[in-house]
Write an enzyme that holds these catalytic residues in place. Structure first.
Site, PDB file in Angstrom:
ATOM      1  N   LYS A  56       0.891  -1.335   0.049  1.00  0.00           N
ATOM      2  CA  LYS A  56       0.006  -0.043   0.054  1.00  0.00           C
ATOM      3  C   LYS A  56       0.802   1.338   0.032  1.00  0.00           C
ATOM      4  O   LYS A  56       0.599   2.292  -0.668  1.00  0.00           O
ATOM      5  CB  LYS A  56      -1.129   0.115   1.197  1.00  0.00           C
ATOM      6  CG  LYS A  56      -1.920  -1.189   1.243  1.00  0.00           C
ATOM      7  CD  LYS A  56      -2.774  -1.034   2.354  1.00  0.00           C
ATOM      8  CE  LYS A  56      -3.890  -2.406   2.342  1.00  0.00           C
ATOM      9  NZ  LYS A  56      -4.828  -2.113   3.532  1.00  0.00           N
ATOM     10  N   THR A  62       4.961  -7.616   0.711  1.00  0.00           N
ATOM     11  CA  THR A  62       5.594  -8.847   1.647  1.00  0.00           C
ATOM     12  C   THR A  62       4.692  -9.614   2.410  1.00  0.00           C
ATOM     13  O   THR A  62       3.490  -9.253   2.544  1.00  0.00           O
ATOM     14  CB  THR A  62       6.621  -8.104   2.487  1.00  0.00           C
ATOM     15  OG1 THR A  62       5.658  -7.446   3.454  1.00  0.00           O
ATOM     16  CG2 THR A  62       7.671  -7.229   1.850  1.00  0.00           C
ATOM     17  N   ASN A  64       4.194 -11.403   5.818  1.00  0.00           N
ATOM     18  CA  ASN A  64       4.537 -11.707   7.164  1.00  0.00           C
ATOM     19  C   ASN A  64       4.456 -13.096   7.746  1.00  0.00           C
ATOM     20  O   ASN A  64       3.657 -13.764   7.931  1.00  0.00           O
ATOM     21  CB  ASN A  64       3.654 -10.720   7.968  1.00  0.00           C
ATOM     22  CG  ASN A  64       3.993  -9.282   7.565  1.00  0.00           C
ATOM     23  OD1 ASN A  64       4.967  -8.657   8.063  1.00  0.00           O
ATOM     24  ND2 ASN A  64       3.416  -8.803   6.739  1.00  0.00           N
ATOM     25  N   GLU A 133       9.816 -11.025   7.195  1.00  0.00           N
ATOM     26  CA  GLU A 133       9.182 -10.345   6.028  1.00  0.00           C
ATOM     27  C   GLU A 133       9.458 -10.808   4.898  1.00  0.00           C
ATOM     28  O   GLU A 133      10.506  -9.902   4.131  1.00  0.00           O
ATOM     29  CB  GLU A 133       8.822  -8.976   6.075  1.00  0.00           C
ATOM     30  CG  GLU A 133       8.160  -8.417   7.217  1.00  0.00           C
ATOM     31  CD  GLU A 133       8.071  -7.127   7.575  1.00  0.00           C
ATOM     32  OE1 GLU A 133       7.891  -6.341   6.391  1.00  0.00           O
ATOM     33  OE2 GLU A 133       8.464  -6.292   8.784  1.00  0.00           O
ATOM     34  N   ILE A 136       8.767 -12.214  -1.858  1.00  0.00           N
ATOM     35  CA  ILE A 136       8.503 -12.998  -2.931  1.00  0.00           C
ATOM     36  C   ILE A 136       8.672 -12.390  -4.343  1.00  0.00           C
ATOM     37  O   ILE A 136       7.799 -11.493  -4.738  1.00  0.00           O
ATOM     38  CB  ILE A 136       7.477 -14.009  -2.824  1.00  0.00           C
ATOM     39  CG1 ILE A 136       7.492 -14.755  -1.367  1.00  0.00           C
ATOM     40  CG2 ILE A 136       7.856 -15.066  -3.682  1.00  0.00           C
ATOM     41  CD1 ILE A 136       6.314 -15.625  -1.086  1.00  0.00           C
TER      42      ILE A 136
END
Length: 243
Positions: A56, A62, A64, A133, A136
Site C-alpha cells: 500500500k 511482503t 509476514n 518479512e 517473494i
C-alpha cells in the site's frame, strides 16, 4: 528490499515532508555482499497480516511470517516449526537475506526467489518485536493469508538501516530485490531442495477416474475398433493362398 524496515499501517516515516530549501540527506551506505548460510536455514510458518505498508505504501508486497513472541517464555507450548522460527528470529542478524520460498497450500505452489527483511523496521516507530518479512519476487494472482509459507534462507546481504528520507527507503528495497535475484542464481540447486513440496503423483484411484471419463472413452473406443480392423486385415492376408 527492506520490508522489515517497512511495515506498519498508521505509522509514518521518521522523516516527514521537507520544504524545498532543506537539503536532502545523503543516501546511506548499503554494503551489500553475499554471505552464504551453511547450512541454509529452513523456516515454516503461517502467513499473517502485518502493518499493511508493504504494497500500500511502498509498492513491494511482503508476506509476514508468524513468529510467536508471546510464547518465547513457554517453549513447551510451541510446535517444532514454531520454535525453529522463533529461535531464528531471536538469534539472527537483522537485515536483508536472499532466499527461496513456496506457498505450499496456495493456488500457486511454485518455488520463487525472495528478498527477505528481518528486524525492527527502524525507519518507522511502531514496531515492538522483530519481524520476518519475505518479499517473494513473483506476481501472485491472489493473497495467501493463513497459508503455510516455506522459506529456505540461503544467505545474508546487508545490515538493517534506518532511513531519514522516505524515497531512499524505496530505492534501497528495489536494489535489494535486484541484488537478491542475482545472488540466488548461484544457488539454483536449492530451488529443488526436498524441503519444498513437489507436485503429488496421481493415485491409482485418480488414474482410474481419469480413464473412465467420457472423453477418454471417446478416444478408446475408436482406437479399439481400429485395432480390431487391422488385426482382421492381417489375418485375412495371412490366410489368402499364394498365387
Amino acid at each position: 528490499m527492506t520490508e522489515t524496515e517497512v511495515q506498519a499501517e498508521e505509522a509514518e516515516p521518521v522523516a516527514g515532508e521537507k520544504s524545498a530549501d532543506v537539503k536532502e540527506p545523503p543516501f546511506p551506505e548499503m554494503n551489500r555482499r553475499i554471505e552464504a548460510l551453511d547450512p541454509p536455514r529452513k523456516l515454516r510458518a503461517k502467513v499473517v497480516h502485518g502493518f499493511g505498508r508493504g504494497s500500500k505504501v511502498l509498492g513491494f508486497p511482503t508476506a509476514n511470517m508468524e513468529v510467536k513472541w508471546d510464547k518465547q517464555d513457554s517453549p513447551e507450548a510451541l510446535t517444532a516449526d514454531e520454535k525453529n522460527i522463533l529461535d531464528f528470529a531471536r538469534e539472527c542478524r537483522t537485515g536483508i537475506y536472499y532466499a527461496w520460498a513456496q506457498v505450499v497450500d496456495g493456488q500457486d505452489q511454485g518455488v520463487y526467489k525472495v528478498a527477505m527483511s528481518i528486524g525492527w523496521n527502524p525507519t518507522f516507530t511502531d514496531v515492538k518485536a522483530k519481524t520476518i518479512e519475505p518479499w517473494i519476487l513473483h506476481d501472485f494472482k491472489e493473497d495467501f493469508y493463513d497459508c503455510e509459507l516455506r522459506v529456505l534462507v540461503c544467505g545474508f546481504v546487508r545490515p538493517e538501516v534506518k532511513f531519514d528520507h522516505f524515497p531512499h527507503l524505496i530505492t534501497a528495497i528495489r536494489e535489494d530485490g535486484d541484488f537478491c535475484r542475482t545472488a540466488l542464481d548461484s544457488v539454483l540447486d536449492l530451488k529443488e531442495d526436498s524441503f519444498f513440496l513437489q507436485p503429488a503423483a496421481a493415485t491409482k484411484e485418480e488414474e482410474a477416474a481419469a480413464t473412465s471419463s467420457p472423453e477418454v472413452h471417446k478416444c478408446v473406443q475408436p482406437c479399439t475398433s481400429l485395432l480390431q480392423a487391422l488385426a482382421l486385415s492381417v489375418g485375412l492376408c495371412r490366410s489368402k493362398p499364394a498365387s
